[in-house]
Design a protein around this motif. Structure first.
Motif, PDB file in Angstrom:
ATOM      1  N   LYS A  50      97.172  50.659  58.517  1.00  0.00           N
ATOM      2  CA  LYS A  50      97.094  49.951  57.503  1.00  0.00           C
ATOM      3  C   LYS A  50      98.527  49.551  56.829  1.00  0.00           C
ATOM      4  O   LYS A  50      98.653  48.277  56.263  1.00  0.00           O
ATOM      5  N   ASP A  51      99.417  50.526  56.875  1.00  0.00           N
ATOM      6  CA  ASP A  51     100.678  50.356  56.251  1.00  0.00           C
ATOM      7  C   ASP A  51     101.905  50.315  57.012  1.00  0.00           C
ATOM      8  O   ASP A  51     102.848  50.198  56.529  1.00  0.00           O
ATOM      9  N   LYS A  52     101.969  50.225  58.526  1.00  0.00           N
ATOM     10  CA  LYS A  52     102.679  50.160  59.437  1.00  0.00           C
ATOM     11  C   LYS A  52     102.497  49.770  60.740  1.00  0.00           C
ATOM     12  O   LYS A  52     101.363  49.812  61.147  1.00  0.00           O
ATOM     13  N   GLN A 181     101.754  51.845  44.950  1.00  0.00           N
ATOM     14  CA  GLN A 181     102.559  52.194  46.104  1.00  0.00           C
ATOM     15  C   GLN A 181     101.404  51.694  47.258  1.00  0.00           C
ATOM     16  O   GLN A 181     100.112  51.932  47.203  1.00  0.00           O
ATOM     17  N   GLU A 182     102.000  51.833  48.577  1.00  0.00           N
ATOM     18  CA  GLU A 182     101.197  51.557  49.734  1.00  0.00           C
ATOM     19  C   GLU A 182     100.357  53.102  50.145  1.00  0.00           C
ATOM     20  O   GLU A 182     101.114  54.009  49.684  1.00  0.00           O
ATOM     21  N   VAL A 183      99.252  52.958  50.687  1.00  0.00           N
ATOM     22  CA  VAL A 183      98.442  53.864  50.959  1.00  0.00           C
ATOM     23  C   VAL A 183      98.223  53.668  52.307  1.00  0.00           C
ATOM     24  O   VAL A 183      97.537  52.787  52.666  1.00  0.00           O
ATOM     25  N   GLY A 184      98.288  54.975  53.129  1.00  0.00           N
ATOM     26  CA  GLY A 184      98.134  54.986  54.446  1.00  0.00           C
ATOM     27  C   GLY A 184      96.691  55.124  54.918  1.00  0.00           C
ATOM     28  O   GLY A 184      95.805  55.666  53.858  1.00  0.00           O
ATOM     29  N   LEU A 185      96.217  55.584  56.040  1.00  0.00           N
ATOM     30  CA  LEU A 185      94.900  55.995  56.369  1.00  0.00           C
ATOM     31  C   LEU A 185      94.576  57.426  55.887  1.00  0.00           C
ATOM     32  O   LEU A 185      95.604  58.321  56.101  1.00  0.00           O
ATOM     33  N   GLU A 186      93.449  57.565  55.260  1.00  0.00           N
ATOM     34  CA  GLU A 186      93.085  59.035  54.569  1.00  0.00           C
ATOM     35  C   GLU A 186      92.724  59.771  55.978  1.00  0.00           C
ATOM     36  O   GLU A 186      93.050  61.108  55.908  1.00  0.00           O
ATOM     37  N   THR A 187      92.235  59.276  56.758  1.00  0.00           N
ATOM     38  CA  THR A 187      92.043  60.051  58.140  1.00  0.00           C
ATOM     39  C   THR A 187      92.845  59.320  59.089  1.00  0.00           C
ATOM     40  O   THR A 187      91.982  58.532  59.861  1.00  0.00           O
TER      41      THR A 187
END
Length: 371
Positions: A50-52, A181-187
């Motif tokens: 999602k974020d990178k 702020q950016e949030v990545g994958l929870e899993t």
């Protein structure tokens, strides 16, 4: 589940795009011929979350002999991302400081040097980039020397083409609006080849392993060999990795009984190769402990991460691919001497796998800034 499918499919797509982008100079048959007859080849792949975007790079030695490749500084590759308008949106070297010294990297026949980089999907002004087609241009920065084998320029370059879909932008922007702020994958997803596509989330991993990990780290800090051995996997033993990348073939593995005698063992082992010089790491277990296990006061680490990668160097991260649904605890220091501006960071990762309803130590990975 839906997110997992999207990420995996995107990872597959980006690899396919790389193949298409690399074949502009000829047919698939011609490209394969050049690859096998050339001295070296550069390859790359990327994975989108999602974020990178995470880029993994390799330079492979096709010669039948060990080669030592010279680099003019601590920067060993350059990676530039361009958008559909051919405008540069990201450059790996921007804002980084590199050691200004001649560095040699040893590469064995048929093996590869590996690097990794992450792009946070922001352009040079700090804005999240738009959906669309992008191209990553990669160059390995080997410098020519008169008395060494000449490497053709095309063998040190490659290109990866990929697409950031509409959903990528919307999810990232939505997370920024909600949290600032950016949030990545929870899993997050495990690397290709892992037995399970799910990595245990950080909060869950901490609840499971914190007490065990703390006990192991305490025993490491005081050299309590018997206690350390009691946590080692009874069948798999514990693998020692001196620099981030876990090598299934070369990393040494010690059984619980061998760990019990670890600090009294005066035999000298080949543990791997020093970064930069490529010299053999030949040490007794106690010497290895001082240099590649407890090289800092990790019991009092600045940060502790549970299934989180706190430290990123220029070597490939593959621990979640090698180990079987692990919990990896990283003890991290961001640096010690302000004069080095963070280039003296260190970390130690303890790798645990579940065995008969107990979590056992199967790996100890040392990590530090490398040139």
């Amino acid at each position: 589940m839906v997110v997992g499918i999207i990420v995996v499919s995107l990872a597959l797509f980006i690899r396919q795009a790389h193949k298409i982008g690399s074949s502009n100079s000829g047919t698939a048959e011609t490209e394969q011929l050049n690859l096998t007859s050339g001295q070296f080849s550069t390859s790359g792949e990327g994975q989108i979350s999602k974020d990178k975007v995470i880029f993994n790079l390799e330079l492979t030695n096709h010669l039948p002999e060990v080669m030592e490749l010279p680099f003019g500084s601590g920067q060993q590759f350059e990676l530039v991302v361009r958008d559909e308008k051919n405008e540069e949106v990201y450059r790996y070297s921007d804002g980084k400081a590199f050691t200004q010294a001649l560095v040699y990297k040893r590469i064995n026949p048929g093996e590869a040097l590996r690097w990794q980089d992450q792009w946070d999907l922001r352009d040079k002004k700090g804005n999240v980039v738009s959906p669309g087609r992008y191209r990553a241009e990669i160059e390995i920065l080997v410098i020519p020397e008169e008395d060494r084998v000449k490497i053709e320029d095309h063998q040190l370059r490659t290109t990866i083409e990929f697409t950031l879909p509409e959903r990528q932008q919307e999810d990232t922007q939505g997370n920024e609006d909600k949290t600032g702020q950016e949030v990545g994958l929870e899993t997050p997803l495990a690397a290709s080849g892992a037995k399970d596509s799910r990595i245990i989330p950080s909060t869950e991993a901490e609840a499971i392993i914190a007490n065990v990990a703390n006990a192991v780290m305490q025993a490491l800090s005081t050299k309590e060999a018997e206690k350390i051995a009691s946590y080692v996997h009874p069948v798999k033993g514990v693998r020692f990795t001196p620099y981030t990348y876990v090598d299934r073939e070369r990393d040494l593995v010690f059984t619980p009984n061998e760990i019990r005698n670890f600090f009294n063992n005066q035999q000298r082992y080949l543990w791997g190769y020093y970064d930069g010089s490529g010299e053999e790491i030949i040490l007794t277990p106690s010497e290895y402990y001082a240099k590649f296990i407890y090289s800092a006061d990790f019991i009092n680490a600045e940060q502790i991460g549970y299934n989180q990668v706190l430290s990123i160097g220029n070597m490939l991260e593959n621990q979640f691919e090698v180990y079987d649904n692990p919990i990896i605890v990283e003890y991290y220091f961001s640096g010690f001497d302000p004069a080095y501006q963070g280039m003296d960071w260190k970390s130690l990762r303890l790798v645990f796998e579940e065995s008969d309803n107990e979590w056992r130590l199967v790996g100890i990975i040392h990590n530090q800034w490398t040139i």
